[in-house]
Design a protein around this motif. Structure first.
Motif, mmCIF file in Angstrom:
data_model
loop_
_atom_site.group_PDB
_atom_site.id
_atom_site.type_symbol
_atom_site.label_atom_id
_atom_site.label_comp_id
_atom_site.label_asym_id
_atom_site.label_seq_id
_atom_site.Cartn_x
_atom_site.Cartn_y
_atom_site.Cartn_z
ATOM 1 N N VAL A 44 60.742 21.710 52.239
ATOM 2 C CA VAL A 44 61.530 20.479 52.315
ATOM 3 C C VAL A 44 62.770 20.619 51.428
ATOM 4 C CG1 VAL A 44 61.543 17.991 51.889
ATOM 5 C CG2 VAL A 44 59.471 19.116 52.757
ATOM 6 N N PHE A 45 63.966 20.259 51.990
ATOM 7 C CA PHE A 45 65.213 20.265 51.226
ATOM 8 C C PHE A 45 65.429 18.865 50.653
ATOM 9 C CE2 PHE A 45 67.242 23.727 54.135
ATOM 10 C CZ PHE A 45 66.230 24.610 53.762
ATOM 11 N N SER A 46 65.376 18.737 49.352
ATOM 12 C CA SER A 46 65.563 17.419 48.738
ATOM 13 C C SER A 46 66.946 17.293 48.118
ATOM 14 C CB SER A 46 64.486 17.170 47.672
ATOM 15 O OG SER A 46 64.623 18.095 46.607
ATOM 16 N N ASN A 47 67.413 16.035 47.990
ATOM 17 C CA ASN A 47 68.714 15.711 47.393
ATOM 18 C C ASN A 47 69.900 16.289 48.166
ATOM 19 O OD1 ASN A 47 67.733 14.155 45.177
ATOM 20 N ND2 ASN A 47 67.159 16.060 44.126
ATOM 21 N N MET A 48 69.797 16.320 49.478
ATOM 22 C CA MET A 48 70.922 16.737 50.315
ATOM 23 C C MET A 48 72.092 15.769 50.164
ATOM 24 S SD MET A 48 70.404 19.540 52.153
ATOM 25 C CE MET A 48 71.360 19.349 53.668
ATOM 26 N N GLU A 49 71.771 14.478 49.950
ATOM 27 C CA GLU A 49 72.842 13.484 49.808
ATOM 28 C C GLU A 49 73.687 13.752 48.571
ATOM 29 O OE1 GLU A 49 69.149 12.060 47.785
ATOM 30 O OE2 GLU A 49 69.633 12.893 49.769
ATOM 31 N N ASP A 50 73.099 14.396 47.560
ATOM 32 C CA ASP A 50 73.865 14.736 46.364
ATOM 33 C C ASP A 50 74.927 15.785 46.692
ATOM 34 O OD1 ASP A 50 74.001 14.550 43.297
ATOM 35 O OD2 ASP A 50 73.834 16.709 43.632
ATOM 36 N N LEU A 51 74.590 16.722 47.578
ATOM 37 C CA LEU A 51 75.570 17.718 48.029
ATOM 38 C C LEU A 51 76.734 17.040 48.736
ATOM 39 C CD1 LEU A 51 73.448 20.669 49.495
ATOM 40 C CD2 LEU A 51 74.759 20.654 47.373
ATOM 41 N N GLU A 52 76.408 16.107 49.626
ATOM 42 C CA GLU A 52 77.456 15.421 50.394
ATOM 43 C C GLU A 52 78.389 14.648 49.475
ATOM 44 O OE1 GLU A 52 75.441 13.024 53.241
ATOM 45 O OE2 GLU A 52 74.502 14.725 54.267
ATOM 46 N N ARG A 53 77.813 13.988 48.467
ATOM 47 C CA ARG A 53 78.656 13.235 47.523
ATOM 48 C C ARG A 53 79.570 14.170 46.735
ATOM 49 N NH1 ARG A 53 73.871 10.068 46.763
ATOM 50 N NH2 ARG A 53 73.308 11.368 44.959
ATOM 51 N N SER A 54 79.129 15.386 46.541
ATOM 52 C CA SER A 54 79.924 16.356 45.786
ATOM 53 C C SER A 54 80.918 17.105 46.667
ATOM 54 C CB SER A 54 78.995 17.373 45.105
ATOM 55 O OG SER A 54 78.082 16.723 44.248
ATOM 56 N N GLY A 55 80.939 16.795 47.966
ATOM 57 C CA GLY A 55 81.856 17.492 48.873
ATOM 58 C C GLY A 55 81.436 18.918 49.150
ATOM 59 N N ILE A 56 80.115 19.165 49.137
ATOM 60 C CA ILE A 56 79.569 20.504 49.371
ATOM 61 C C ILE A 56 78.711 20.480 50.626
ATOM 62 C CG2 ILE A 56 78.109 22.346 48.461
ATOM 63 C CD1 ILE A 56 80.723 22.075 46.958
ATOM 64 N N GLU A 57 78.822 21.546 51.425
ATOM 65 C CA GLU A 57 78.024 21.684 52.650
ATOM 66 C C GLU A 57 77.084 22.878 52.514
ATOM 67 O OE1 GLU A 57 76.997 20.980 56.817
ATOM 68 O OE2 GLU A 57 78.239 19.794 55.447
ATOM 69 N N LEU A 58 75.809 22.663 52.881
ATOM 70 C CA LEU A 58 74.855 23.772 52.933
ATOM 71 C C LEU A 58 75.101 24.559 54.213
ATOM 72 C CD1 LEU A 58 72.340 25.375 52.113
ATOM 73 C CD2 LEU A 58 70.953 23.600 53.213
ATOM 74 N N MET A 59 75.460 25.837 54.050
ATOM 75 C CA MET A 59 75.783 26.663 55.212
ATOM 76 C C MET A 59 74.556 27.403 55.747
ATOM 77 S SD MET A 59 78.896 25.891 55.510
ATOM 78 C CE MET A 59 79.433 27.043 56.771
ATOM 79 N N SER A 60 73.780 27.985 54.849
ATOM 80 C CA SER A 60 72.592 28.738 55.287
ATOM 81 C C SER A 60 71.683 28.966 54.078
ATOM 82 C CB SER A 60 73.012 30.078 55.895
ATOM 83 O OG SER A 60 73.614 30.915 54.919
ATOM 84 N N PRO A 61 70.361 29.109 54.343
ATOM 85 C CA PRO A 61 69.700 28.909 55.640
ATOM 86 C C PRO A 61 69.489 27.422 55.902
ATOM 87 C CG PRO A 61 68.084 29.520 53.990
ATOM 88 C CD PRO A 61 69.416 29.572 53.301
ATOM 89 N N LYS A 62 69.316 27.086 57.177
ATOM 90 C CA LYS A 62 69.099 25.694 57.541
ATOM 91 C C LYS A 62 67.629 25.301 57.468
ATOM 92 C CE LYS A 62 73.350 24.492 58.402
ATOM 93 N NZ LYS A 62 74.042 23.479 57.571
ATOM 94 N N GLU A 63 66.721 26.290 57.510
ATOM 95 C CA GLU A 63 65.290 26.010 57.335
ATOM 96 C C GLU A 63 64.636 27.209 56.656
ATOM 97 O OE1 GLU A 63 63.130 27.493 61.414
ATOM 98 O OE2 GLU A 63 63.755 25.369 61.301
#
Length: 426
Positions: A44-63
């Protein structure tokens, strides 16, 4: 069956029953520890919303999936399910780049974790960027004969792209495509935007604002009109029976029908005879009436001058044929490139910029036919003297070696342009 055999069978059956009872007791009362491996547990990927607020995108891996080995009492391990094992990564606080993130495991309290793999994952993060790019209008299809397109207009002229930096940077071109097949009237259309990469493939993962643009393309009638040559100056008398040619002889133009119907020809801009004689051919432009355009704006118009009296490296008589005899004096033309000119007294630390200097010089000689026929261009030894000249553009006289019985009729151009510049030191 004998009594002895019957007694043995009874003992064996009794022993088996006792063994089963003992095993059941051990399994139910003693309950030994066992280990078990669970494979392909989702992380499980937690705190994804924190990345978005920081202007960061997770590129890989997606799972991510992992394998977990647990230990516990047999009864607890056997009732354990994949969903009872919680594997997660905390993605808060990470910046752009490739980062190793640890994996945390939670299992029910009555079992223990023996091992799990992998224990950390390399994630690639990218900064989200915005970029403005102009919209390029492209057409597909074919117009009806006799029609052509005017310059199209796009509103808005640019769009804002937003997404991970590598995705946005992969967009080479933003295009609006219009199908012009069979069109005979002005085109007004709302067209979706396409994002293309270097290979012309769609880049569909980037946000764009707006998603569509309004396009206006005027439609014109077109005609092929002949070209009329205009000269600035008179052709030298040395040119007998001069022939002027233009390529192409006619061009396709577009514009208002009323203006097109009045055109019988289109004139060139006045062409300098001086330049035409010096080079033999000149690229020129057309004097297009207001409201008239070339169908192909990149069309090249070239005017050439040819003569029967002066041809490069050939001889032609200077006078008319009299009494069946040809006069002894003839004209002969020699063409030189700048590299064939001798240079004297070039200043220290100076070099000649040949790209900005005269690149073609013509020398016309007059003299006895037999003598000129045996004379090559190297005999003239043309040269220029740069004594006292400093950095800059200069016009200098071409010096020709005196040759017995031969007269220099003309030098074109009369002066040679020489561009001098300082030598670049390493």
């Amino acid at each position: 069956m004998s009594k002895e055999k019957k007694s043995n069978l009874t003992i064996k059956i009794f022993s088996l029953v006792i063994a089963i009872i003992l095993w059941s007791y051990v399994m139910s009362e003693v309950n030994p520890k066992i280990t078990k491996e669970f494979r392909n547990i989702d992380v499980v990927f937690s705190n994804m919303e924190d990345l978005e607020r920081s202007g960061i995108e997770l590129m890989s891996p997606k799972e991510v999936k992992i394998n977990v080995k647990v230990e516990g009492r047999r009864s607890e391990v056997l009732k354990l399910r994949d969903t009872d094992i919680i594997a997660k990564v905390d993605l808060s606080g990470y910046s752009e780049g490739t980062k190793k993130v640890p994996i945390y495991i939670d299992v029910p309290s009555k079992v223990d974790i023996v091992d799990y793999t992998p224990k950390e994952i390399s994630f690639r993060f990218e900064r989200i960027v915005s970029k403005e790019k102009p919209v390029v209008l492209k057409t597909i299809g074919k117009l009806e004969p006799g029609y052509s397109l005017g310059d199209g207009e796009i509103k808005p002229q640019s769009v804002i792209l937003k997404g991970p930096k590598s995705w946005v940077n992969s967009v080479r071109e933003v295009v609006a495509v219009v199908d012009i097949t069979g069109k005979t009237k002005d085109i007004n259309a709302t067209v979706p935007i396409k994002l293309l990469d270097d290979d012309g493939n769609d880049v569909g993962r980037v946000e764009k604002e707006p998603n569509v643009v309004d396009v206006f393309i005027p439609m014109y009638r077109s005609r092929k009109i002949p070209i009329d040559i205009q000269l600035d100056g008179s052709i030298p008398t040395e040119y007998e029976n001069p022939t002027l040619t233009v390529s192409p002889k006619a061009v396709d133009v577009k514009g208002n029908d009323a203006i097109l119907n009045t055109l019988s020809s289109i004139k060139t801009k006045p062409i300098s005879v001086y330049k035409l004689v010096g080079s033999g051919s000149v690229e020129t432009e057309l004097l297009l009436p207001e409201g008239i355009e070339l169908v192909d704006p990149n069309q090249k118009i070239v005017v050439s001058l040819k003569s029967n009296s002066i041809e490069n490296g050939t001889d032609v008589e200077d006078s008319d044929v009299e009494n069946g005899n040809i006069s002894e004096n003839i004209n002969k033309r020699f063409d030189y490139s700048f590299s064939e000119i001798n240079v004297r007294n070039l200043g220290d630390e100076l070099v000649i910029d040949t790209s900005n200097s005269t690149n073609s010089i013509t020398v016309i000689l007059n003299g006895p036919k037999d003598y000129l026929n045996s004379t090559g261009k190297e005999v003239l030894s043309p040269e220029i003297d740069l004594k006292g000249l400093d950095e800059g553009v200069h016009e200098v006289k071409l010096i020709i070696k005196d040759i017995r019985e031969i007269k220099v009729s003309d030098i074109i151009p009369a002066k040679v342009k020489v561009s001098l510049k300082r030598e670049e030191k390493e």
